[in-house]
Structures are given as structure tokens and as C-alpha cells.
Scaffold this active site. Structure first.
Site, PDB file in Angstrom:
ATOM      1  N   ARG A  54       2.855   8.888   9.226  1.00 26.69           N
ATOM      2  CA  ARG A  54       1.681   8.267   9.795  1.00 26.69           C
ATOM      3  C   ARG A  54       1.943   6.805  10.335  1.00 26.69           C
ATOM      4  O   ARG A  54       2.103   6.350  11.194  1.00 26.69           O
ATOM      5  CB  ARG A  54       0.465   8.469   9.328  1.00 26.69           C
ATOM      6  CG  ARG A  54      -0.193   9.781   9.713  1.00 26.69           C
ATOM      7  CD  ARG A  54      -0.922  10.039   8.416  1.00 26.69           C
ATOM      8  NE  ARG A  54      -0.324  10.607   7.407  1.00 26.69           N
ATOM      9  CZ  ARG A  54      -0.005  11.809   7.129  1.00 26.69           C
ATOM     10  NH1 ARG A  54      -0.218  12.801   7.808  1.00 26.69           N
ATOM     11  NH2 ARG A  54       0.926  12.281   6.365  1.00 26.69           N
ATOM     12  N   THR A  55       2.354   6.103   9.290  1.00 23.74           N
ATOM     13  CA  THR A  55       2.248   4.696   9.289  1.00 23.74           C
ATOM     14  C   THR A  55       3.211   4.109  10.102  1.00 23.74           C
ATOM     15  O   THR A  55       3.095   3.160  10.958  1.00 23.74           O
ATOM     16  CB  THR A  55       2.032   4.020   8.012  1.00 23.74           C
ATOM     17  OG1 THR A  55       1.032   4.547   7.014  1.00 23.74           O
ATOM     18  CG2 THR A  55       2.023   2.538   7.898  1.00 23.74           C
ATOM     19  N   LYS A  82      24.829  -0.191   0.149  1.00 26.30           N
ATOM     20  CA  LYS A  82      26.095  -1.029  -0.126  1.00 26.30           C
ATOM     21  C   LYS A  82      25.846  -2.093  -1.069  1.00 26.30           C
ATOM     22  O   LYS A  82      26.451  -2.854  -1.469  1.00 26.30           O
ATOM     23  CB  LYS A  82      26.927  -1.493   0.843  1.00 26.30           C
ATOM     24  CG  LYS A  82      27.260  -0.325   1.981  1.00 26.30           C
ATOM     25  CD  LYS A  82      28.065  -1.077   3.228  1.00 26.30           C
ATOM     26  CE  LYS A  82      28.388  -0.213   4.150  1.00 26.30           C
ATOM     27  NZ  LYS A  82      28.737  -0.689   5.561  1.00 26.30           N
ATOM     28  N   ARG A 104       6.968  -1.780   4.308  1.00 29.44           N
ATOM     29  CA  ARG A 104       6.425  -0.683   3.174  1.00 29.44           C
ATOM     30  C   ARG A 104       7.382  -0.688   1.915  1.00 29.44           C
ATOM     31  O   ARG A 104       8.687  -0.527   2.389  1.00 29.44           O
ATOM     32  CB  ARG A 104       6.232   0.513   3.674  1.00 29.44           C
ATOM     33  CG  ARG A 104       5.958   1.879   2.623  1.00 29.44           C
ATOM     34  CD  ARG A 104       5.656   3.067   3.210  1.00 29.44           C
ATOM     35  NE  ARG A 104       4.236   2.870   3.796  1.00 29.44           N
ATOM     36  CZ  ARG A 104       3.436   3.989   3.839  1.00 29.44           C
ATOM     37  NH1 ARG A 104       3.956   5.326   3.685  1.00 29.44           N
ATOM     38  NH2 ARG A 104       2.364   3.886   4.343  1.00 29.44           N
ATOM     39  N   HIS A 132      -2.894  -1.490   1.280  1.00 28.05           N
ATOM     40  CA  HIS A 132      -2.646  -0.944   2.631  1.00 28.05           C
ATOM     41  C   HIS A 132      -3.571  -1.294   3.627  1.00 28.05           C
ATOM     42  O   HIS A 132      -4.489  -0.259   3.784  1.00 28.05           O
ATOM     43  CB  HIS A 132      -2.531   0.712   2.526  1.00 28.05           C
ATOM     44  CG  HIS A 132      -1.854   1.534   3.410  1.00 28.05           C
ATOM     45  ND1 HIS A 132      -1.212   0.814   4.609  1.00 28.05           N
ATOM     46  CD2 HIS A 132      -1.498   2.642   3.323  1.00 28.05           C
ATOM     47  CE1 HIS A 132      -0.959   1.869   5.397  1.00 28.05           C
ATOM     48  NE2 HIS A 132      -0.808   3.076   4.524  1.00 28.05           N
TER      49      HIS A 132
END
Ligand code: NCD
Length: 334
Positions: A54-55, A82, A104, A132
């Protein structure tokens, strides 16, 4: 440069400013072609080190509807594999010319760190258990849409409060807007200390369900814990899940929210499509308008005149429904 890292820095009028701005963008989103040139030439990058459906898509949709360019960073296919550090990753992407990062990460505080490494605006798309903010703004927007205001509304947040960044941001936004919040959870799923939380606590959903205006179900965050915090999921559902029997005891006017993703049969033990008062789909729809408001505020500035045809007219070739297109083309076009 302004950022949106958490709710703490926002007072009631700043929150209401975002919600009012979101009303303008919700109107844009109802048009036949839901796109305006407001952020043309800006680039928004989603920097997601943790899973999201969703976000991430909501932010990318929001950016595109404002005519910004978008880039997506997927950790699974990046040079992080890496051994590239977070800082080098951010500075590399920033060097391409970026106006906003949506970040996020599973660790609290990462968006704040990122804001020290770049001149771009940084928006917290969820950091660990911490914050959030756009989820809380879209939740408040959705509740305001149902009741006109949050003032005096009785809201229960139910479930895994301890691991929930959504709960932390929601409590802050809901109480700043005048709502009365009760946390409903077993003691193992409450934060170690509730000092400073302006909330009540109830030990079972049955105690409060008949008095609620808003029932907010949280997901059991199984990825954030390997301890057994509830005896079994079955017992959790028995005391805290929304079963059909409990849904029938909600007041007629009550609404039900969930940030997604849902655990069907656990906290959501009733078919959400059959659930009276469910606003779960509305939350997703509203999320786009709210994120447009946040991006617009951070990148174009809240003082820009929203009636200015340059800011909100549709992008080239689109015509708003129900309006006279010639009335809207007096300003400069894309
Ligand atoms: C939430 C999240 O990731 O914090 N989901 C979301 O953003 N809609 C809630 C959750 O994962 O439970």
C-alpha cells in the site's frame, strides 16, 4: 528543507492543514483524468528497505498524479546486496537530483538519519516500531470523513500496539484532534511503558465494544518478534479478534479501520466485505489524496494558491469532469 519524519512536530492546526489540503486532492482524484501539473519537474524516490504494498504504491500514485517523476529503489536488486552502506546508497541516489525521498526501514530513526545526508525532503514511510505519519494522517482523514470531526469520538486501537508504528502515530494524531483513545491488548502486546501516552487501556474488546465510534484493528506483527507473546493465535482471536458476534455488538454508527495487511481469521475474524461500517477500502483510496497533500506541501509549499490554475489544473490533454474546460485553461499549461 521541510521533512515529515513523525507526528511529534505537528500541532493540531498543522494536522488539520494537511487534512484540508487532502480534500482538494480528493476532488482531483474524482476527476475523469486525475492528474495535475503541480509538481512537474520534481523527482520523488521511494527508498524502501522493508516490504510494502500500500504505502509504496500509494506514494508513487500520489507523486504521479501531481506530475512528479518517480523512481523506485528495491533493496533486493540493489548494490546493498554487494555491501553498499545506507549512507552511500542515499548519497548516490541524491546525486542524480532528487527532490524527495520516501523512506521505509525496519530500524527506528533511519528517515531522520537520511535527512542529514541529503538536501531533499524526507518523508517517513514507516520506521521500525516508531512512526508512520502518513498512515496516521490518512486514518484521521478517513475518520473525519465519516463523522465530520474527531472531537470527542471514542476510538479503540486493538492488538499489537507494542510493535506498531501505526499505533504510535495514530495515538498522537487522534488525541491532538480531540478524540478519546483506548488501547485494547494483552499486557504482552502493550509497550513496556505507557508514560506520556494520553490513553486508557482495556484488557478485552468486549469491555469497550458497545461504546465505540471507531474500532481500529492492528495487524499481529509476526515479523517483528520471535517470542511467543500470545498463547496461541486462536486465543488471541477469542479475546481481541473481530468476530461476527462482536461485530454485531458495535453501535450502528460505528466504523472499522485496519491499516492492512490484514490477517484474516486472526484480528479480522469476519469477512471484511460483509462488515457494516468498514472503511478499510476508503483508507486506501484516501491515502493517495493525503500523500498528495504531503508531497505538495513539502515540495510546492503550502502557501501556493490552490485555486491557481497553474497548480491544480489537469495535465495536458485531460479535462475535469463536470467543469467547463475553457474556464480552466487560462493559466499556463504543461
Ligand atoms: C503498516 C506498516 O507497514 O506499518 N502497513 C501499512 O503501511 N499500511 C501496518 C502493518 O504492517 O501492520
Amino acid at each position: 528543507m521541510k521533512h515529515l519524519l513523525g507526528i511529534a512536530g505537528l500541532d493540531r492546526s498543522a494536522i488539520e492543514g494537511y487534512l484540508d489540503l487532502a480534500d482538494h486532492f480528493a476532488e482531483v482524484n474524482r476527476r475523469a483524468i486525475p492528474k495535475v501539473p503541480a509538481l512537474r519537474g520534481k523527482t520523488v524516490v521511494s527508498l524502501f528497505f522493508e516490504d510494502s504494498t500500500r504505502t509504496r504504491l500509494s506514494f508513487e500514485t500520489a507523486a504521479k498524479r501531481l506530475s512528479a517523476d518517480t523512481m523506485t529503489f528495491s533493496v533486493g536488486t540493489s548494490s546493498v546486496n554487494k555491501g553498499e552502506s545506507l549512507r552511500d546508497t542515499v548519497e548516490t541516489i541524491a546525486a542524480m537530483g532528487v527532490d524527495a525521498f520516501v523512506v521505509r526501514h525496519k530500524s527506528s530513526g533511519v528517515p531522520w538519519q537520511v535527512s542529514g545526508w541529503t538536501n531533499a525532503a524526507v518523508i517517513n514511510g514507516g520506521d521500525g516500531w516508531h512512526q508512520h505519519p502518513t498512515q496516521a494522517l490518512l486514518d484521521a482523514y478517513t475518520i473525519r470523513g465519516a463523522f465530520g470531526s474527531l472531537e470527542g469520538r471514542r476510538i479503540a486501537l486493538v492488538g499489537d500496539i507494542r510493535h506498531s508504528r501505526v499505533a504510535r502515530s495514530d495515538v498522537d494524531v487522534f488525541t491532538k484532534l480531540g478524540a478519546h483513545v483506548t488501547l485494547v491488548a494483552p499486557p504482552t502486546l502493550l509497550p513496556p511503558s505507557l508514560e506520556g501516552w494520553p490513553v486508557d487501556v482495556a484488557p478485552s474488546l468486549d469491555e469497550v465494544i458497545e461504546e465505540l465510534d471507531v474500532l481500529y484493528l492492528l495487524r499481529m506483527q509476526r515479523e517483528r518478534t520471535n517470542e511467543a507473546l500470545v498463547p496461541t493465535l486462536r486465543e488471541y482471536t477469542d479475546r481481541f479478534g473481530l468476530t461476527a458476534a462482536r461485530a454485531a455488538r458495535l453501535p450502528e454508527h460505528a466504523v472499522v479501520l485496519h491499516p492492512g495487511p490484514m490477517n484474516r481469521g486472526v484480528e479480522m475474524a469476519v469477512d471484511p466485505d460483509e462488515l457494516r461500517g468498514s472503511l478499510i477500502t476508503a483508507q486506501v483510496t484516501n491515502g493517495v489524496a493525503v500523500r498528495m497533500a504531503v508531497l505538495y506541501d513539502l515540495l510546492a509549499g503550502r502557501d501556493a494558491d490552490l485555486t491557481d490554475p497553474d497548480a491544480l489544473v489537469p495535465a495536458v490533454g485531460s479535462v475535469p469532469t463536470g467543469t467547463d474546460p475553457t474556464a480552466r485553461t487560462s493559466g499556463r499549461q504543461a
